[in-house]
Write a protein that holds these residues in place. Structure first.
Motif, PDB file in Angstrom:
ATOM      1  N   ALA A 286       0.816  -1.205   0.000  1.00 36.76           N
ATOM      2  CA  ALA A 286       0.000   0.000   0.000  1.00 36.76           C
ATOM      3  C   ALA A 286       0.855   1.262   0.000  1.00 36.76           C
ATOM      4  CB  ALA A 286      -0.925   0.000   1.216  1.00 36.76           C
ATOM      5  N   GLY A 287       2.166   1.105   0.183  1.00 36.22           N
ATOM      6  CA  GLY A 287       3.056   2.249   0.108  1.00 36.22           C
ATOM      7  C   GLY A 287       3.326   2.931   1.429  1.00 36.22           C
ATOM      8  N   PHE A 288       2.995   2.278   2.548  1.00 40.67           N
ATOM      9  CA  PHE A 288       3.189   2.911   3.852  1.00 40.67           C
ATOM     10  C   PHE A 288       4.521   2.532   4.496  1.00 40.67           C
ATOM     11  CE2 PHE A 288      -1.564   2.086   3.748  1.00 40.67           C
ATOM     12  CZ  PHE A 288      -1.836   3.315   3.163  1.00 40.67           C
ATOM     13  N   ALA A 289       5.123   1.432   4.082  1.00 37.35           N
ATOM     14  CA  ALA A 289       6.355   0.947   4.704  1.00 37.35           C
ATOM     15  C   ALA A 289       7.539   1.193   3.781  1.00 37.35           C
ATOM     16  CB  ALA A 289       6.241  -0.549   5.021  1.00 37.35           C
ATOM     17  N   GLY A 290       8.642   1.662   4.385  1.00 38.93           N
ATOM     18  CA  GLY A 290       9.854   1.901   3.622  1.00 38.93           C
ATOM     19  C   GLY A 290      10.919   0.861   3.904  1.00 38.93           C
ATOM     20  N   LEU A 291      12.136   1.130   3.427  1.00 41.12           N
ATOM     21  CA  LEU A 291      13.234   0.179   3.573  1.00 41.12           C
ATOM     22  C   LEU A 291      13.614  -0.029   5.032  1.00 41.12           C
ATOM     23  CD1 LEU A 291      15.362  -1.574   2.194  1.00 41.12           C
ATOM     24  CD2 LEU A 291      16.819   0.457   2.031  1.00 41.12           C
ATOM     25  N   GLU A 292      13.565   1.058   5.831  1.00 43.23           N
ATOM     26  CA  GLU A 292      13.956   0.918   7.232  1.00 43.23           C
ATOM     27  C   GLU A 292      13.002   0.005   7.997  1.00 43.23           C
ATOM     28  OE1 GLU A 292      11.167   4.263   6.690  1.00 43.23           O
ATOM     29  OE2 GLU A 292      13.012   3.613   5.731  1.00 43.23           O
ATOM     30  N   ALA A 293      11.708   0.080   7.668  1.00 44.42           N
ATOM     31  CA  ALA A 293      10.730  -0.809   8.304  1.00 44.42           C
ATOM     32  C   ALA A 293      10.981  -2.259   7.893  1.00 44.42           C
ATOM     33  CB  ALA A 293       9.316  -0.386   7.935  1.00 44.42           C
ATOM     34  N   LEU A 294      11.327  -2.464   6.631  1.00 41.60           N
ATOM     35  CA  LEU A 294      11.617  -3.819   6.142  1.00 41.60           C
ATOM     36  C   LEU A 294      12.828  -4.410   6.863  1.00 41.60           C
ATOM     37  CD1 LEU A 294      11.210  -6.144   4.139  1.00 41.60           C
ATOM     38  CD2 LEU A 294      12.617  -4.864   2.509  1.00 41.60           C
ATOM     39  N   ILE A 295      13.867  -3.597   7.048  1.00 43.84           N
ATOM     40  CA  ILE A 295      15.074  -4.088   7.728  1.00 43.84           C
ATOM     41  C   ILE A 295      14.756  -4.489   9.162  1.00 43.84           C
ATOM     42  CG2 ILE A 295      17.341  -3.407   8.588  1.00 43.84           C
ATOM     43  CD1 ILE A 295      17.624  -1.651   6.088  1.00 43.84           C
ATOM     44  N   LEU A 296      14.010  -3.653   9.874  1.00 41.77           N
ATOM     45  CA  LEU A 296      13.641  -3.970  11.253  1.00 41.77           C
ATOM     46  C   LEU A 296      12.816  -5.244  11.326  1.00 41.77           C
ATOM     47  CD1 LEU A 296      12.801  -0.588  13.030  1.00 41.77           C
ATOM     48  CD2 LEU A 296      14.546  -2.247  13.659  1.00 41.77           C
ATOM     49  N   PHE A 297      11.895  -5.411  10.379  1.00 44.42           N
ATOM     50  CA  PHE A 297      11.057  -6.602  10.372  1.00 44.42           C
ATOM     51  C   PHE A 297      11.902  -7.861  10.165  1.00 44.42           C
ATOM     52  CE2 PHE A 297       8.553  -9.806   8.142  1.00 44.42           C
ATOM     53  CZ  PHE A 297       7.472  -9.938   8.999  1.00 44.42           C
ATOM     54  N   ILE A 298      12.824  -7.809   9.202  1.00 45.09           N
ATOM     55  CA  ILE A 298      13.665  -8.975   8.921  1.00 45.09           C
ATOM     56  C   ILE A 298      14.538  -9.308  10.133  1.00 45.09           C
ATOM     57  CG2 ILE A 298      15.550  -9.825   7.492  1.00 45.09           C
ATOM     58  CD1 ILE A 298      14.382  -8.227   5.169  1.00 45.09           C
ATOM     59  N   GLY A 327       9.364  -2.008  13.552  1.00 47.58           N
ATOM     60  CA  GLY A 327       9.035  -2.064  12.122  1.00 47.58           C
ATOM     61  C   GLY A 327       7.579  -1.772  11.860  1.00 47.58           C
ATOM     62  N   MET A 328       6.691  -2.272  12.730  1.00 48.08           N
ATOM     63  CA  MET A 328       5.266  -2.017  12.563  1.00 48.08           C
ATOM     64  C   MET A 328       4.928  -0.536  12.709  1.00 48.08           C
ATOM     65  SD  MET A 328       3.739  -5.208  14.729  1.00 48.08           S
ATOM     66  CE  MET A 328       4.164  -6.895  14.290  1.00 48.08           C
ATOM     67  N   LEU A 329       5.552   0.109  13.699  1.00 49.87           N
ATOM     68  CA  LEU A 329       5.297   1.541  13.893  1.00 49.87           C
ATOM     69  C   LEU A 329       5.765   2.349  12.685  1.00 49.87           C
ATOM     70  CD1 LEU A 329       6.281   1.954  17.649  1.00 49.87           C
ATOM     71  CD2 LEU A 329       3.980   1.997  16.668  1.00 49.87           C
ATOM     72  N   LEU A 330       6.920   1.956  12.119  1.00 54.00           N
ATOM     73  CA  LEU A 330       7.412   2.658  10.934  1.00 54.00           C
ATOM     74  C   LEU A 330       6.553   2.372   9.713  1.00 54.00           C
ATOM     75  CD1 LEU A 330      11.291   2.199  11.293  1.00 54.00           C
ATOM     76  CD2 LEU A 330       9.959   4.277  11.645  1.00 54.00           C
ATOM     77  N   ALA A 331       5.978   1.156   9.643  1.00 54.81           N
ATOM     78  CA  ALA A 331       5.178   0.773   8.478  1.00 54.81           C
ATOM     79  C   ALA A 331       3.771   1.336   8.537  1.00 54.81           C
ATOM     80  CB  ALA A 331       5.110  -0.751   8.377  1.00 54.81           C
ATOM     81  N   SER A 332       3.302   1.717   9.714  1.00 59.22           N
ATOM     82  CA  SER A 332       1.911   2.135   9.875  1.00 59.22           C
ATOM     83  C   SER A 332       1.675   3.524   9.308  1.00 59.22           C
ATOM     84  CB  SER A 332       1.532   2.105  11.354  1.00 59.22           C
ATOM     85  OG  SER A 332       0.223   2.606  11.536  1.00 59.22           O
ATOM     86  N   PHE A 333       0.473   3.734   8.790  1.00 54.72           N
ATOM     87  CA  PHE A 333       0.077   5.057   8.312  1.00 54.72           C
ATOM     88  C   PHE A 333      -0.397   5.939   9.454  1.00 54.72           C
ATOM     89  CE2 PHE A 333      -3.399   2.017   7.726  1.00 54.72           C
ATOM     90  CZ  PHE A 333      -4.399   2.582   8.496  1.00 54.72           C
ATOM     91  N   SER A 334      -0.636   5.342  10.645  1.00 56.94           N
ATOM     92  CA  SER A 334      -1.086   6.097  11.814  1.00 56.94           C
ATOM     93  C   SER A 334      -0.451   5.495  13.057  1.00 56.94           C
ATOM     94  CB  SER A 334      -2.614   6.061  11.931  1.00 56.94           C
ATOM     95  OG  SER A 334      -3.040   6.612  13.169  1.00 56.94           O
ATOM     96  N   THR A 335       0.440   6.264  13.707  1.00 57.46           N
ATOM     97  CA  THR A 335       1.098   5.763  14.922  1.00 57.46           C
ATOM     98  C   THR A 335       0.084   5.517  16.029  1.00 57.46           C
ATOM     99  OG1 THR A 335       3.098   6.996  14.351  1.00 57.46           O
ATOM    100  CG2 THR A 335       2.875   6.266  16.629  1.00 57.46           C
ATOM    101  N   THR A 336      -0.910   6.403  16.136  1.00 53.57           N
ATOM    102  CA  THR A 336      -1.943   6.238  17.169  1.00 53.57           C
ATOM    103  C   THR A 336      -2.711   4.943  16.966  1.00 53.57           C
ATOM    104  OG1 THR A 336      -2.183   8.634  17.380  1.00 53.57           O
ATOM    105  CG2 THR A 336      -3.984   7.264  18.230  1.00 53.57           C
ATOM    106  N   LEU A 337      -3.149   4.704  15.727  1.00 55.24           N
ATOM    107  CA  LEU A 337      -3.880   3.473  15.427  1.00 55.24           C
ATOM    108  C   LEU A 337      -3.015   2.246  15.709  1.00 55.24           C
ATOM    109  CD1 LEU A 337      -6.266   1.887  14.244  1.00 55.24           C
ATOM    110  CD2 LEU A 337      -5.284   2.256  11.970  1.00 55.24           C
ATOM    111  N   MET A 338      -1.735   2.313  15.367  1.00 54.09           N
ATOM    112  CA  MET A 338      -0.864   1.170  15.580  1.00 54.09           C
ATOM    113  C   MET A 338      -0.664   0.893  17.064  1.00 54.09           C
ATOM    114  SD  MET A 338       0.779  -1.323  14.494  1.00 54.09           S
ATOM    115  CE  MET A 338       0.304  -0.919  12.812  1.00 54.09           C
TER     116      MET A 338
END
Length: 446
Positions: A286-298, A327-338
């Motif tokens: 959906a375009g909300f997560a960047g490379l830094e979120a991917l690295i944290l997830f891995i 990684g989830m917080l970085l990937a989320s479109f809303s920090t509050t929702l996450m």
């Protein structure tokens, strides 16, 4: 073989998920191979308005403009949705230089009405409706006054943008406005039928088909193309829905917790990793997560696997969970929702795990999840060899037995214990029971 099958299943799952998100982003259907007329793109605006729809519309607008589209038609049938996503879509429409037309096939409710008001024209089918745009919170209650005031201003501004009377837009979001002539007296939100919308200039025409729509726009010779949402985009829209996010996180965390209490890698681990992969890659698509979120997830994923296969007193597991949350917080479109979703997942996981361990830990399929084996004498586990041949042997106590002490049997000195009574030194005793290093004696009465 069992472990190999489990790893094969995990690998297959990862392959399928990756393939889903490597599906080409564009899917365009054309009813004409070539043509010299104007190019009209139809873009579906269906189901709930959320961030996944926003990402799809951005991609659709970019594709259509790159292909040289002269008109964009939003084919709308939505019950509404997230205000923030609707606001971003409205901005996308306002920044587009070519005409954008809303074709309301069934309903344009709430956020859908707001999006429609931002377009250059609104055209409806005879049975279509539009309106009822009051802001509500996640619990279904009216939003706070500050949010309501902001939304009313947005609705009025969207109406004025294209020369529409703002009072009707306000009545869609504010039940205090009295419009009995349109079936919306004070206390009820305004919802317009196609005829009512046409009467108050909130719709430019009523048509029954695309052909009539093009005829109204003077585009009878137009080349028509239709944006189609791909399977991966549908999955991404589902995964990024505010209600689905805490469910996925709950399933993922519960699966990992259960996996930590079971040997090897099995169903709970596959369940947990699958849910987290769906969440993360859905947000990436959906375009909300960047490379830094991917690295944290891995990194988090690897650390959790290390904890499962190489126990490290929970250190690797805690670091892995922390990386996943980051990684989830970085990937989320809303920090509050996450943060809210993570809190819900934590509570659900704690309650579910307690319930499962308490009521199902010793029975049914949970026996394969929770390790319950123990070493016992019944299963052949003993600390010392039991000398059964000593039973019946007689000897003399070397020390008082209070109730333990020493006795001699023939030439062998043994540590013994009575059945509970006191036996003095120099008394005759008989061995009546042996178990491992425990030798029980009884005094021989003359």
């Amino acid at each position: 073989m069992g472990e190999r099958r489990q790893w094969l299943a995990v690998s297959l799952l990862l392959f399928v998920v990756v393939c889903c998100f490597l599906v080409p982003a564009s899917a365009v259907h054309s009813n004409e191979e070539q043509g010299d007329g104007p190019l009209v793109y139809y873009i579906p605006v269906e189901q709930t308005v959320e961030r996944g729809l926003e990402a799809f519309m951005k991609r659709s607008f970019e594709t259509a403009i790159a292909e040289g589209a002269t008109h964009l038609v939003l084919e709308m049938d939505t019950p509404g949705g997230a205000v923030d996503a609707a606001g971003d879509i409205a901005t996308l429409i306002q920044e587009t230089d070519i005409p954008v037309i809303t074709f309301v096939r069934s309903k344009a409710i709430s956020a859908g009405a707001y999006i429609a008001l931002n377009t250059d024209q609104i055209i409806m089918t005879p049975r279509a409706t539009m309106g009822s745009a009051k802001v509500i919170d996640g619990a279904g209650n009216a939003a706070e006054e500050k949010t309501q005031s902001y939304w009313l201003a947005e609705m009025r501004g969207a109406a004025e943008l294209n020369g529409r009377d703002p009072v009707y837009a306000a009545a869609m979001a504010d039940e205090r406005i009295d419009l009995p002539e349109l079936g919306a007296p004070a206390g009820e939100l305004l919802t317009l039928t196609a005829d009512q919308a046409l009467e108050i200039d909130y719709a430019e025409a009523i048509v029954t088909s695309r052909e009539e729509l093009l005829a109204h726009l003077g585009l009878e010779d137009a080349v028509e193309r239709e944006m189609e949402i791909t399977f991966a985009e549908q999955l991404a829209r589902f995964v990024t829905h505010p209600i689905v996010i805490p469910i996925l996180l709950s399933v993922g965390s519960l699966g990992l917790v259960l996996e930590l209490y079971s040997p090897g890698f099995g169903i709970p681990g596959i369940m947990g990793i699958s849910a987290l992969l769906l969440f993360f890659f859905g947000h990436m698509f959906a375009g909300f997560a960047g490379l830094e979120a991917l690295i944290l997830f891995i990194v988090g994923f690897i650390l959790i696997l290390v904890e499962i296969f190489v126990p490290g007193f929970g250190i690797f597991g805690l670091l892995g969970v922390g990386a996943l949350i980051g990684g989830m917080l970085l990937a989320s479109f809303s920090t509050t929702l996450m943060l809210i979703s993570l809190a819900i997942a934590f509570v659900v996981t704690a309650i579910a795990a307690l319930f499962i361990f308490r009521y199902f830990g010793q029975r049914g399929p949970m026996k394969r999840v929770i390790h319950t084996d123990s070493t016992s004498t019944e299963k052949g586990y003993i600390s010392n060899v039991t000398r059964s041949e000593l039973i019946g042997a007689k000897g003399e106590t070397l020390t008082p037995l209070r109730p333990s002490g020493s006795a001699i049997f023939g030439k062998e000195r043994l540590d013994v214990v009575t059945e509970g009574s006191y036996i003095g030194q120099g008394k005759q005793v008989e061995i009546v029971y042996t178990a491992g290093s425990r030798i029980v004696v009884r005094e021989v009465k003359e």
